[in-house]
Scaffold this motif. Structure first.
Motif, PDB file in Angstrom:
ATOM      1  N   ILE A  21      83.309  75.262  77.621  1.00 12.84           N
ATOM      2  CA  ILE A  21      83.206  75.098  76.168  1.00 12.84           C
ATOM      3  C   ILE A  21      84.500  74.514  75.613  1.00 12.84           C
ATOM      4  CG2 ILE A  21      83.076  76.382  73.991  1.00 12.84           C
ATOM      5  CD1 ILE A  21      81.103  78.280  75.443  1.00 12.84           C
ATOM      6  N   ALA A  22      85.623  75.022  76.097  1.00 10.22           N
ATOM      7  CA  ALA A  22      86.920  74.515  75.635  1.00 10.22           C
ATOM      8  C   ALA A  22      87.099  73.050  75.992  1.00 10.22           C
ATOM      9  CB  ALA A  22      88.045  75.357  76.235  1.00 10.22           C
ATOM     10  N   ALA A  23      86.761  72.689  77.224  1.00 10.69           N
ATOM     11  CA  ALA A  23      86.952  71.301  77.660  1.00 10.69           C
ATOM     12  C   ALA A  23      86.014  70.353  76.919  1.00 10.69           C
ATOM     13  CB  ALA A  23      86.735  71.207  79.169  1.00 10.69           C
ATOM     14  N   LEU A  24      84.783  70.777  76.678  1.00  8.87           N
ATOM     15  CA  LEU A  24      83.843  69.919  75.952  1.00  8.87           C
ATOM     16  C   LEU A  24      84.254  69.712  74.506  1.00  8.87           C
ATOM     17  CD1 LEU A  24      80.478  71.237  77.386  1.00  8.87           C
ATOM     18  CD2 LEU A  24      81.412  68.932  77.656  1.00  8.87           C
ATOM     19  N   SER A  25      85.046  70.607  73.970  1.00  7.90           N
ATOM     20  CA  SER A  25      85.499  70.483  72.580  1.00  7.90           C
ATOM     21  C   SER A  25      86.461  69.325  72.388  1.00  7.90           C
ATOM     22  CB  SER A  25      86.189  71.773  72.146  1.00  7.90           C
ATOM     23  OG  SER A  25      85.307  72.849  72.214  1.00  7.90           O
ATOM     24  N   LEU A  26      87.058  68.856  73.467  1.00  6.14           N
ATOM     25  CA  LEU A  26      88.054  67.788  73.355  1.00  6.14           C
ATOM     26  C   LEU A  26      87.447  66.402  73.221  1.00  6.14           C
ATOM     27  CD1 LEU A  26      90.638  68.997  76.007  1.00  6.14           C
ATOM     28  CD2 LEU A  26      90.761  69.198  73.525  1.00  6.14           C
ATOM     29  N   PHE A  70      91.803  80.345  74.803  1.00  6.77           N
ATOM     30  CA  PHE A  70      91.832  78.910  75.115  1.00  6.77           C
ATOM     31  C   PHE A  70      90.658  78.193  74.445  1.00  6.77           C
ATOM     32  CE2 PHE A  70      94.377  79.591  79.207  1.00  6.77           C
ATOM     33  CZ  PHE A  70      95.518  79.004  78.688  1.00  6.77           C
ATOM     34  N   ALA A  71      89.471  78.773  74.517  1.00  7.76           N
ATOM     35  CA  ALA A  71      88.292  78.145  73.922  1.00  7.76           C
ATOM     36  C   ALA A  71      88.455  77.998  72.411  1.00  7.76           C
ATOM     37  CB  ALA A  71      87.040  78.956  74.256  1.00  7.76           C
ATOM     38  N   LEU A  72      88.968  79.031  71.765  1.00  6.19           N
ATOM     39  CA  LEU A  72      89.181  78.971  70.315  1.00  6.19           C
ATOM     40  C   LEU A  72      90.214  77.903  69.955  1.00  6.19           C
ATOM     41  CD1 LEU A  72      88.651  80.135  67.492  1.00  6.19           C
ATOM     42  CD2 LEU A  72      90.477  81.771  67.942  1.00  6.19           C
ATOM     43  N   ILE A  73      91.314  77.876  70.685  1.00  8.62           N
ATOM     44  CA  ILE A  73      92.372  76.890  70.415  1.00  8.62           C
ATOM     45  C   ILE A  73      91.846  75.468  70.618  1.00  8.62           C
ATOM     46  CG2 ILE A  73      94.566  75.984  71.273  1.00  8.62           C
ATOM     47  CD1 ILE A  73      95.326  78.961  71.822  1.00  8.62           C
ATOM     48  N   PHE A  74      91.121  75.250  71.713  1.00  8.15           N
ATOM     49  CA  PHE A  74      90.622  73.907  71.995  1.00  8.15           C
ATOM     50  C   PHE A  74      89.517  73.506  71.020  1.00  8.15           C
ATOM     51  CE2 PHE A  74      93.284  74.283  75.506  1.00  8.15           C
ATOM     52  CZ  PHE A  74      93.325  73.108  76.217  1.00  8.15           C
ATOM     53  N   ARG A  75      88.704  74.474  70.559  1.00  8.84           N
ATOM     54  CA  ARG A  75      87.700  74.169  69.539  1.00  8.84           C
ATOM     55  C   ARG A  75      88.383  73.742  68.243  1.00  8.84           C
ATOM     56  NH1 ARG A  75      82.701  72.795  69.783  1.00  8.84           N
ATOM     57  NH2 ARG A  75      82.158  73.912  67.910  1.00  8.84           N
ATOM     58  N   LEU A  79      88.110  70.158  66.350  1.00  6.52           N
ATOM     59  CA  LEU A  79      87.762  69.987  64.930  1.00  6.52           C
ATOM     60  C   LEU A  79      88.821  69.186  64.199  1.00  6.52           C
ATOM     61  CD1 LEU A  79      86.384  73.522  64.066  1.00  6.52           C
ATOM     62  CD2 LEU A  79      85.090  71.414  64.315  1.00  6.52           C
ATOM     63  N   PHE A  80      90.094  69.466  64.475  1.00 11.25           N
ATOM     64  CA  PHE A  80      91.181  68.740  63.849  1.00 11.25           C
ATOM     65  C   PHE A  80      91.142  67.270  64.256  1.00 11.25           C
ATOM     66  CE2 PHE A  80      95.598  67.193  63.942  1.00 11.25           C
ATOM     67  CZ  PHE A  80      95.881  67.274  62.593  1.00 11.25           C
TER      68      PHE A  80
END
Length: 86
Positions: A21-26, A70-75, A79-80
């Motif tokens: 989930i974290a990696a896909l957020s990028l 990590f997932a929250l930070i990368f999400r 978004l940013f």
């Protein structure tokens, strides 16, 4: 499966899903997603283990807490990054 019996449900599924989930957020390519997710999973395992030693918490829960952070930070980074794009 065997991993669920050996580690428990929380670490098995948490360390499978949260790094992905974290990696896909990028919003990067699929090859990079696999690499980033694997690195985040390894980092979550190692840092979660250290957190468990330092705080005397459960290892599995500490690893999942680290992976969730990590997932929250990368999400949030995703978004940013999305709002900065034209």
């Amino acid at each position: 499966g065997l991993a669920t019996r050996a580690l428990g449900a929380l670490p098995t599924f948490g360390l499978t899903l949260l790094p992905a989930i974290a990696a896909l957020s990028l919003r990067i390519g699929l090859r990079q997603v696999f690499i980033v997710a694997a690195l985040l999973g390894a980092a979550s395992g190692a840092l979660g283990f250290l957190l468990a030693i330092l705080t005397d918490w459960s290892v599995g829960a500490s690893q999942i807490l680290t992976a969730a952070a990590f997932a929250l930070i990368f999400r949030l980074l995703g978004l940013f990054h999305r709002t900065k794009a034209p």
